[in-house]
Design an enzyme around this catalytic site. Structure first.
Site, short mmCIF file in Angstrom:
data_model
loop_
_atom_site.label_atom_id
_atom_site.label_comp_id
_atom_site.label_asym_id
_atom_site.label_seq_id
_atom_site.Cartn_x
_atom_site.Cartn_y
_atom_site.Cartn_z
N GLY A 127 0.82 -1.20 0.00
CA GLY A 127 0.00 0.00 0.00
C GLY A 127 0.85 1.25 0.00
N ASP A 153 -1.71 11.39 14.02
CA ASP A 153 -2.44 10.93 12.83
C ASP A 153 -3.17 9.63 13.15
OD1 ASP A 153 -3.36 11.11 10.24
OD2 ASP A 153 -1.66 10.02 9.38
N GLY A 161 5.18 7.50 1.90
CA GLY A 161 5.91 6.53 1.09
C GLY A 161 5.08 5.29 0.80
N GLY A 220 1.12 5.46 1.34
CA GLY A 220 0.69 6.44 2.32
C GLY A 220 1.16 7.81 1.94
N GLY A 221 0.94 8.76 2.84
CA GLY A 221 1.32 10.13 2.56
C GLY A 221 2.81 10.33 2.47
N VAL A 244 4.68 0.97 1.21
CA VAL A 244 4.99 -0.18 2.07
C VAL A 244 4.99 -1.42 1.20
CG1 VAL A 244 4.31 -1.48 4.10
CG2 VAL A 244 3.93 0.99 4.03
#
Length: 472
Positions: free
Chosen positions: A51, A171, A56, A53-54, A58
């Site tokens: 997946g 977050d 980087g 994210g904001g 994974v």
């Protein structure tokens, strides 16, 4: 299935834009990934992407030296050239590594932190098999009350551990919470925008906000000081969503969501789901107070309140059995132990018939039969016993009494007849009239015309014997 590269939420194929952050959603295999199949630093072979994210991407990778699966997070290439983002990435690794020293089971373990040959930063974390909480909510919305409270306790415990280490997550959202397949437990992930409490520097760019609008606290939106209570507010949003299946503030644009976070009060969760207990709703609404001073003191207080609520939810079904079953269990032993002397055998038998399921006589079996028996049992007066005896026994005793009475009457009549004086033995003082000899009484005739008793019917007098006597 498509996903958002920013918030990592999965969407159906017909969705083009993520409604949470406005990013364009895409399919995982739409573009070749340069890291898939690559061996990084001679230690980690990247297998597939998990997946984005904001900060980087994974990947699932294998640590070749020990042959174990790991999660490898790589900073996005454009951010790697920004010193501010690099500093935040390094901070994430150090903060999570510091939490690992406390060995908290609710925080993701970090195995390594390094740079690739071309300078790209990466973190190697433990591989977690499960689903992010956002997927669980989307699939099971809303969550079972007991399960939602249990997961909320674990989330609060992880945040409490981070706060004890002077770390504010900043977050907290379902996309950063992993629900493990084994045991249905949670792990907190992505401390990428967290910072040390009371730190003198900030790695966030001036004029920018780091966070997800649906879960941001009002003070975070306004650029005020970030504290543990900022995480507490975001936790309240997550708990609200687990209980109701939706976030408390939703709108078509991010700006509208942020405005609602600042100005509107959330709809009480019980209006969307009436079975939510009041004490659980109070925890959620207190966490969602606009003013941080009005929220709970810390996450430890949240943990205690949720544990108490979990205990009450667990005891609820036991404390409220059906009323009818409870009456039978309590009253039936009472009838057995309060059984009176032999004269009260009939009421005891009647009570047994009522509770064991024999066909009742509607006109004689009132509904509160146990109450009637409790009133009758204390009486010991003999007069009350005949009314409760069976009708056959009563008729038998009345018949015997009537027969005895008939014999006694016949005996008395015989004695009177025998002791009568002979004719002429005494002068008569009355007006002359025919003297009728006293007849010998015949045995009485018994008639059962009267219900519940016997009637004595006098017999017909016999014919006169001999001529009438005249007394001068």
């Amino acid at each position: 299935m498509k996903f958002c590269p920013v918030c990592e939420t999965d969407y159906p194929d017909d969705v083009k834009v993520c409604p949470q952050d406005g990013a364009t959603v895409r399919r995982p295999g739409e573009r070749a990934d340069p890291f898939v199949g690559r061996v990084i630093k001679g230690r980690y072979r990247v297998e597939r992407q998990l997946g984005r994210g904001g900060m980087g991407t994974v990947y699932l990778a294998e640590q070749l030296s020990v042959g174990r699966k790991v999660a490898l997070k790589v900073l996005r290439g454009d951010f790697a050239r920004d010193d501010g983002f690099v500093a935040r990435f390094q901070q994430e690794a150090k903060l999570v590594a510091g939490l690992n020293e406390r060995r908290n089971p609710r925080v993701t373990l970090v195995h390594d932190f390094d740079q690739t040959e071309d300078g790209t930063l990466f973190i190697v974390m433990e591989w977690l098999e499960g689903r992010v909480l956002s997927e669980v909510i989307q699939r099971d919305r809303p969550l079972d009350l007991g399960r939602a409270v249990r997961l909320a306790i674990q989330i609060a415990e992880g945040l409490e551990a981070a706060h004890r280490a002077n770390v504010v997550h900043r977050d907290v959202k379902p996309q950063n919470i992993m629900v493990l397949d084994a045991g249905d437990d949670i792990k907190l992930m992505d401390f990428g925008i967290a910072r040390l409490r009371d730190s003198g520097t900030s790695v966030t760019r001036a004029g920018t906000m780091m966070g997800t609008p649906d879960y941001m606290a009002p003070e975070q939106i306004e650029g005020q000081a970030i504290t543990e209570k900022t995480d507490l507010y975001s936790f309240g949003v997550v708990l609200y969503e687990m209980l109701t299946g939706t976030a408390p503030f939703r709108a078509s644009t991010q700006a509208a969501v942020l405005t609602k976070q600042l100005q509107e009060q959330p709809v009480p969760p019980s209006r969307l789901r009436p079975e939510i207990p009041r004490e659980l709703e109070a925890i959620v609404l207190k966490a969602l107070e606009k003013d941080p001073a009005n929220r709970e003191r810390d996450m430890a207080a949240i943990v205690r309140a949720l544990r108490e609520t979990s205990r009450r939810l667990g005891e609820g079904p036991v404390a409220a059995p059906p009323g009818g079953a409870q009456t039978i269990v309590v009253e039936r032993p009472t009838l057995v132990h309060q059984a009176p002397a032999p004269t009260m055998a009939a009421p005891t038998m009647q009570a047994a018939r009522t509770f064991t399921g024999a066909r009742p006589e509607v006109s004689h079996d009132p509904v509160p039969s146990a109450t009637v028996i409790r009133h009758e049992a204390p009486r010991e007066a003999p007069a009350a016993a005949p009314s409760a005896r069976p009708a056959g026994e009563l008729r038998k005793r009345l018949a015997i009494g009537g027969a005895v009475a008939a014999v006694l009457v016949a005996a008395i009549a015989t004695v009177v007849y025998l002791v009568k004086p002979p004719p002429g033995s005494a002068p008569a003082t009355s007006v002359a009239r025919p003297a009728t000899p006293v007849p010998a009484p015949a045995p009485p005739q018994v008639s059962a015309a009267t219900p519940g008793g016997l009637e004595i019917v006098p017999s017909r007098p016999p014919e006169p014997v001999g001529p009438p006597q005249v007394v001068a």
